[in-house]
Design an enzyme around this catalytic site. Structure first.
Site, short mmCIF file in Angstrom:
data_model
loop_
_atom_site.label_atom_id
_atom_site.label_comp_id
_atom_site.label_asym_id
_atom_site.label_seq_id
_atom_site.Cartn_x
_atom_site.Cartn_y
_atom_site.Cartn_z
CE LYS A 135 28.77 81.11 45.21
NZ LYS A 135 27.98 81.76 44.79
CG ASP A 194 24.72 80.64 42.70
OD1 ASP A 194 25.19 81.27 43.31
OD2 ASP A 194 23.38 81.28 43.29
CB SER A 224 37.82 90.20 59.38
OG SER A 224 38.90 90.30 58.36
N GLY A 279 29.03 84.36 48.83
CA GLY A 279 30.48 85.31 48.41
C GLY A 279 30.96 86.66 50.19
CG ASP A 327 24.26 81.42 46.96
OD1 ASP A 327 26.08 81.36 47.05
OD2 ASP A 327 23.21 82.07 45.97
CE LYS A 328 24.88 84.67 52.94
NZ LYS A 328 24.16 85.34 53.58
#
Length: 1422
Positions: A979, A1003, A693, A833, A510-511
């Site tokens: 994930k 997670d 974006s 995410g 995960d970040k």
């Protein structure tokens, strides 16, 4: 090619091995049909059956969420099934049952089954302890408090299932169970649940779990002692697991939501609520949610309980789509009566309310029906890879055992049939129904199973459990993995996976909270061609400390208006931004005028921070205690930018509808109060051109209200390439060049950049443009495209102001850890995410993406873009044309995906797939080297593309093959379930060993899906830790956990198991060879107690010592040279090849022992001095001594490091067998019958005994010793070299030398085989090369040096670009933005465009204000 023949046995074994025990016990309820929830209304009659019971489809899941594996009822059967997945346990059980029959009885049947009971019992206790911890965690969550509507006249008609009974609920009666509730958050004070307007009488008269919205009359307060006696509608505190569908709940600021909730009303004027969703999607920026407009009257308990306010909510069936929920609210008394609601009106379980005092809502989904639980799975029963590999080895041993028993049975039966007619006395009466050659052959077969049963030792499993327990303790007590800040240690929550840590091939991370600290810090900025760096605080880097100016550069005493850390107007999580150089310049320009040399710098500084303070959608609130401003931002980036501007004196004071207030250093006046708005600059917000974006920029159009001319300004911030393309041509080219250089410097330091620009818009231009913009906003077709096109018209001919640099602070040591893990050959995938730009920015700052990397972007969900499958095919054709993935026609090569292990990653670097640049006619920004940079490829794919890929097997196959050709993969905008699917894609598709690491509830599914799950106890709670196998405090500890403890554990366990199998083959081999001379009767060669204690005393200690104390290399070498991890990643320590070799070693040594000793004793009539023939136990006891010596010394020979404990373990068994023989042979028949009474006199006095022992030991160990010596002398591997080098020079700094000079290859020996050992050690010379120097690789903490200049190709659009570190988080099209745009649209429709008269400004801003300057073609920014 002809199809291969099916191997049915292999298919059967594969199905058996993949059998999942949890599938029998996890009875996850299928999602029910669409539901209708009734509030203040009774259920329809069709909800009930003929017996008056609710129909099952209208009974909803309880809100009790259970992540534990066992209950009181399922613990015994489920745990036994999990343990008897081991083939050996089934075999031990059969052998024990067999010996309960008298004919096969050797010793007491109870003693026979006791070892199995001990093994199963110890394992069950360990599993039960681990699950009790999960139950405790579940209880903490399920007993969190929440306020629900309660009244004697209000009733929730919706029907719920009963709660499940767990350990606590099953064992302890309800009347004895504690009813304490856990506060929703640590900082929420439970002050009796009374509202702010209540008085002390209410606190005294009402129970603590009751809260009212208004003052309570005296006569009601006097008689209300219990919450269930209170008639007036109120809010009652209950626990989460008691929340029901249809309940009306009230959530306060900083509290978590217990279920999926429809918003009815909020504390904000515009009924908006801000939520933090990082537990769901990992994003730290706040999301805005709005209430259903027709339900905003439900602001009090009385309004919610009013029977006249009845309504119902129609919903889809529960699903796991985190971004879609369609519902309809039916309100009988409202017009219209049917109102739609979607995700913008929903608060999901797991999210947290932020910057909003309270929210009132209706519960829609509970428990297993909630989105977050739908995205998680049941707690898996994980089995280590070593155990899975052991099963086929045990099966081979069982097959060998069956063959040995069958051979004994057949030969015994044949010999009986041959010898009985000859009148053999031992076959007397051998012709009855119960005693004949056929029956005796069958009995011999069963006896042989018992005799040779040690070929699969039950003590092996006891030893493995004991060793793994010690390894878990080593991890726990490792001081190098203790987080000093909290004192938290690394905890092994699952003890049976320690060896898996040494075989990891893929890491999925995960970040947010795992790689980063959830903290945005404004570090630097470039203004007017000058860099201003913030002064370091306590946590800043040494490099930043060096930039602190001397005392002579400090702020002058005559600059009293500049804020300090103590007098700052704004507060927040971000540290105070202060630059001595910037403060000095601002202090200087405060006393400048338009004719001074500093006028240009003054205009640049003023314009830059004005854009920062005004170009955003931030809301403000004032802390009632301190009077300071707190910014409510949907993005941590915006909060950092706006607060940085406030820290230097440009304070955004808030907005009133479309009027923005800005306090600047020029408007600060100590003679005025801080909240007097007359001293602030005022701007009218005309338009917001949103960030998305595609645009990669955000602009606001403002009109200065208190200036001289009321001019209109466009202020913009965005990506550097987007802003530079829109700058006015031929103007400020030196400034542009200087800013580009500064942007590169910021990017090289891993900072996230934004570029700022502005434009003065004439009234005529704005009036014409505003008309076109209004038409675009009301267009029915292609509205978004038209808005973007019209916005782009105004965003031209801009003037550059500068750039900002924000640090998304990484966890300590993240960049270095990832770099070392990559050197270890582990492929790292990041699943987050966050949006694409954020994911790429983190990839750069963490060293996952290098400066010479090529980024391949695959995106889905864009109607105008190429299909996902086409994008993947295009990527393969362009960058990997010779990979063989695609056929000539572009189709995917058919066939099953081969197990392309990540162990080939290092080899791939030596033999890379040739790259080829195919001209596709698309635009290229980076030049001819795009796609062929030497840094390899990084695949970036978003959640929408993953959804398309997982929907089809061909897409999934192509995605996996493409990912295998890349060095790393970044998955962005993914849901928790995606994930887990990504992990399973690699785990199942490649058979690779996977590790998932995260810190949040989002997670959990990924952690459970991986072979090893690691949880970080960070800011997002303990959900990930509670579901993990290992709990660490910081990501950097993962390096030592894998490279040291994982590698050690795998090498130890693999070596121990192989030696365990070997030593039993030695013993069983001696017994087998004896059958040749014993008519194949399955009799024991030596006295039974020697066999009984073989695995208990004689040979157990050396293998245990291997499992606990052996070290393939010292920890500092494994940490300094991550490349050594490849031995574990490649499965070097345990495989079928090594199993066969060790078995052959055992067979060879048993042959030497038996036949040499047997020949020695049988070559002469007797070995005794008295001339009598020797007894059987005389020479077989010699075999016992020889076998114990050989087995223990062989185990010692296979031990890499001999410590005091290893010496003790190797020789203790040898000593014990001598002592036992001496004592046991002295026991006379008068005390206890033994068949070896007096045997020691004949054994120890025999010359044959003393001759056979050294001879058999030397001959038995010679092959392995010679092989090891040859390998070490002539073909040493890296571990051999490093062990020897460390022995010769233990103080050598291998980390520094390996980094400065061509990696591990520089430390290997030269090709010359001449010279002695000392000379060989000296051959570890360091060959200086310039090609492998990397600053980030130097030992010690380093900042990331990855440059944001990697080539990037977007396969959805075909556009190539160079990434320069731009990133900006924003909620695209969120409710807050839509609300602001609606207000602006209403104002445009109700008023005529015109130029209002400008009010006169303050005296100080007459010259320097951006708004007061007249338009000038060459004007500098102000």
């Amino acid at each position: 090619m002809a199809p291969s023949k099916r191997n049915r046995f292999l298919e059967f074994y594969t199905k058996l091995a993949s059998f999942n025990v949890e599938n029998l016990f996890v009875n996850k309820r299928k999602p029910g049909p669409p539901r209708t929830i009734f509030v203040n209304a009774d259920l329809p009659q069709d909800y009930w059956d003929n017996k008056g019971k609710a129909k099952p489809e209208h009974v909803y899941n309880t809100n009790q969420v259970i992540t534990s594996k066992y209950t009181l009822l399922t613990f015994l059967p489920r745990n036994l099934l999990e343990q008897f997945r081991r083939i050996a346990n089934v075999f031990f059980l059969l052998i024990a049952v067999l010996q309960f029959f008298g004919v096969f009885n050797t010793i007491s049947p109870g003693l026979v089954i006791l070892p199995l009971l001990i093994v199963v019992g110890i394992t069950a206790v360990k599993d039960g302890y681990e699950d009790v911890k999960r139950h405790q965690s579940d209880r903490r969550v399920n007993h969190t408090s929440v306020m629900v509507l309660s009244s004697s006249e209000w009733n929730n008609p919706n029907i719920m299932q009963p709660k499940s009974r767990t350990f606590v609920r099953g064992l302890i009666p309800k009347r004895l169970r504690p009813q304490a509730m856990k506060p929703n958050t640590a900082n929420v004070e439970r002050t009796g649940g009374v509202s702010d307007g209540s008085n002390q009488d209410q606190l005294a008269m009402f129970p603590e779990d009751v809260e009212f919205d208004e003052e309570i009359p005296e006569h009601e307060r006097r008689f209300s002692f219990h919450s269930h006696h209170v008639k007036r509608p109120h809010w009652k505190t209950i626990i989460w697991e008691d929340v029901c569908v249809g309940d009306i709940v009230k959530i306060r600021d900083n509290e978590s939501f217990p279920a999926d909730i429809l918003i009815c009303a909020t504390s904000e004027d515009e009924n908006v609520a801000f939520v933090e969703t990082k537990n769901l999607d990992g994003e730290t920026n706040l999301k805005s949610r709005t209430s259903v407009p027709e339900l905003i009257y439900m602001r009090t308990a009385a309004a919610c309980a009013n029977k006249e306010n009845a309504f119902s909510i129609e919903l889809d069936r529960p699903d796991n789509n985190m971004f879609r929920l369609n519902s309809t609210v039916n309100i009988a008394h409202a017009t219209p009566s049917r109102v739609s609601a979607d995700m913008s009106n929903i608060l999901l379980r797991g999210t947290v309310l932020r910057n909003t005092s309270w929210v009132i809502g209706v519960v829609l989904f509970t428990g297993e029906d909630t989105k977050i639980v739908q995205n998680s799975g049941g707690t898996p029963s994980k089995q280590s890879k070593v155990e899975r590999q052991m099963n086929p080895q045990v099966i081979l041993n069982l097959i060998l055992l069956a063959m040995m028993a069958t051979a004994c049975a057949i030969v015994d039966s044949v010999l009986e049939k041959r010898d009985y007619p000859g009148g053999a006395p031992w076959l007397y009466d051998d012709n009855t129904s119960g005693d004949n050659p056929s029956i005796n052959g069958l009995i011999t077969w069963a006896f042989a199973l018992i005799t040779f049963q040690n070929i699969v030792p039950i003590s092996l499993y006891i030893s493995i459990e004991a060793v793994r327990t010690c390894q878990a303790a080593f991890i726990y007590f490792d001081s190098h993995m203790v987080y000093e800040k909290t004192g938290q240690t690394t905890l092994a929550r699952s003890w049976n996976l320690s060896d898996d840590l040494g075989q990891i091939e893929y890491i999925f991370s995960d970040k947010t909270g795992t790689l980063t600290q959830n903290s945005m810090v404004f570090r630097q900025c470039s203004i007017g061609g000058q860099i201003y760096t913030g002064d370091p605080e306590d946590d800043s880097s040494p490099k930043a400390r060096e930039s602190i100016p001397s005392n002579s550069d400090s702020v002058s005493e005559d600059a009293p208006d500049l804020p300090t850390k103590e007098t700052a107007a704004a507060i927040g999580k971000q540290p105070f931004f202060h630059s001595n150089k910037l403060s000095k310049d601002i202090s200087t320009i405060l006393h400048s005028d338009s004719t001074s040399p500093n006028a240009a710098l003054a205009r640049a500084l003023n314009g830059f921070f004005t854009v920062l303070a005004l170009c955003h959608t931030v809301l403000t609130s004032v802390d009632p205690d301190t009077g300071k401003i707190e910014y409510k931002a949907q993005s941590p980036d915006e909060a950092a930018l706006v607060k940085a501007a406030a820290d230097v004196g440009y304070v955004f004071r808030g907005r009133e509808r479309e009027i923005l207030y800005l306090q600047t250093p020029f408007t600060n006046d100590k003679d005025h109060l801080a909240d007097q708005k007359d001293t602030y600059e005022k701007y009218e917000l005309l338009n917001i051109l949103e960030f998305n974006s595609t645009r990669k920029r955000m602009s606001v159009v403002l009109r200065r209200l208190d200036g001289d001319d009321g001019r209109v300004f466009l202020l913009m911030k965005g990506a550097d390439n987007v802003v530079f393309d829109r700058l006015k041509a031929g103007v400020d080219q030196p400034l542009r060049d200087q800013t580009e250089m500064h942007l590169s410097e910021f990017a090289n330091e891993g900072l996230r950049t934004l570029t700022l620009a502005y434009k003065i818009v004439s009234d005529q231009e704005y009036e014409a443009w505003s008309h076109r913009y209004h038409e675009a906003t009301v267009a029915l077709d292609n509205r978004e495209e038209k808005i973007d096109a019209v916005s782009d018209e105004l965003e031209q001919n801009l003037r550059l102001l500068g750039a900002t640099a924000i640090e998304d602070k990484l966890q300590e040591g993240v960049a270095e850890t990832i770099a070392d893990l990559k050197r270890a050959g582990i492929k790292i995938w990041v699943a987050t995410g966050d949006k694409l730009e954020t994911a790429i920015a983190i990839g750069h700052s963490t060293n996952l993406i290098g400066s010479d990397s090529n980024i391949v972007v695959i995106r889905g969900g864009h109607g105008s873009s190429r299909p996902v499958y086409g994008q993947m095919v295009g990527a393969v054709q362009e960058f990997f044309p010779e990979s063989g993935i695609l056929e000539d026609n572009g189709a995917v090569t058919p066939g099953v995906l081969h197990r392309q292990r990540s162990i080939s990653s290092l080899h791939d670097a030596q033999r890379p797939i040739p790259l080829q640049r195919v001209q596709t006619g698309i635009s290229s920004i980076v030049g001819s080297d795009n796609g062929s940079r030497p840094g390899g490829f990084i695949l970036v794919i978003d959640g929408a593309a993953l959804g398309d890929a997982f929907a089809d097997e061909n897409n999934k196959d192509l995605l996996l093959r493409l990912a295998m050709l890349c060095e790393g993969v970044i998955c962005c905008r993914v849901s928790p379930l995606q994930k887990a699917l990504v992990v399973k894609l690699v785990k199942d598709g490649l058979g690779a060993m996977t590790l998932a690491i995260g810190d949040g509830a989002n997670d959990v599914s990924m952690i459970q899906a991986a072979d090893v799950g690691v949880g970080i106890s960070g800011e997002e709670g303990l959900q990930a830790v509670n579901s993990s196998d290992y709990a660490i405090a910081q990501f950097r500890f993962l390096k030592r956990l894998l490279l040291v403890h994982g590698h050690w554990s795998y090498a130890r366990n693999g070596n121990m198991i192989l030696n365990f199998f070997y030593k039993n083959i030695v013993c069983i081999g001696v017994l087998w060879w004896f059958q040749i001379y014993d008519a194949w009767s399955s009799a024991y060669a030596f006295e039974y107690t020697y066999l009984l204690f073989w695995n208990s005393f004689w040979t157990i200690a050396p293998v245990i010592a291997i499992g606990i104390f052996d070290r393939i290399a010292d920890s500092h070498i494994l940490m300094a040279l991550p490349e050594l991890y490849r031995f574990g990643r490649e499965g070097s320590w345990f495989s079928m090849k090594w199993f066969v070799l060790y078995m052959l070693d055992g067979v060879y040594q048993s042959t030497i022992i038996y036949f040499l000793i047997n020949y020695t004793y049988s070559s002469t009539p007797t070995s005794r001095t008295d001339g009598y023939g020797q007894y059987q136990y005389e020479f077989t006891t010699t075999m016992v001594f020889s076998a114990v010596l050989v087995a223990n010394l062989f185990n010692g020979l296979n031990t890499a490091v001999w410590t005091g404990w290893v010496f003790f373990a190797v020789f203790i068994g040898i000593i014990l067998v001598w002592i036992y023989t001496a004592i046991y042979d002295l026991i006379s028949p008068g005390w206890l019958y033994t068949p070896v009474y007096g045997n020691n006199i004949f054994v120890f006095h025999s010359a044959y005994f003393w001759l056979c022992l050294p001879l058999t030991v030397c001959l038995a160990l010679a092959p392995r010793y010679i092989l090891k010596a040859y390998k070490f002398m002539f073909t040493p591997d890296d571990l051999d070299i490093m062990r020897w080098a460390n022995k010769i020079n233990p103080d050598r700094d291998y980390a520094k030398e390996a980094y400065l000079h061509n990696g591990l290859a520089a430390l290997r020996r030269s090709s010359s085989r001449n010279g002695d050992a000392e000379g060989s050690a000296s051959n570890l010379s360091l060959h200086t090369t310039d090609s492998y120097r990397r600053r980030s690789a130097l030992p010690g903490p380093q900042q990331s040096t990855a440059s944001f200049s990697a080539s990037r190709t977007d396969m959805s659009t075909g556009i190539r670009s160079v990434h320069h570190g731009f990133d900006f988080s924003a909620e695209e099209g969120g409710p807050a933005m839509r609300r602001m745009q609606s207000n602006l649209s209403e104002r445009r429709g109700d008023s005529q465009l015109g130029v209002p008269k400008a009010k006169s400004g303050s005296k100080r801003s007459r010259v320097l204000s951006l708004i007061k300057r007249k338009p000038n073609a060459h004007a500098a920014p102000t």
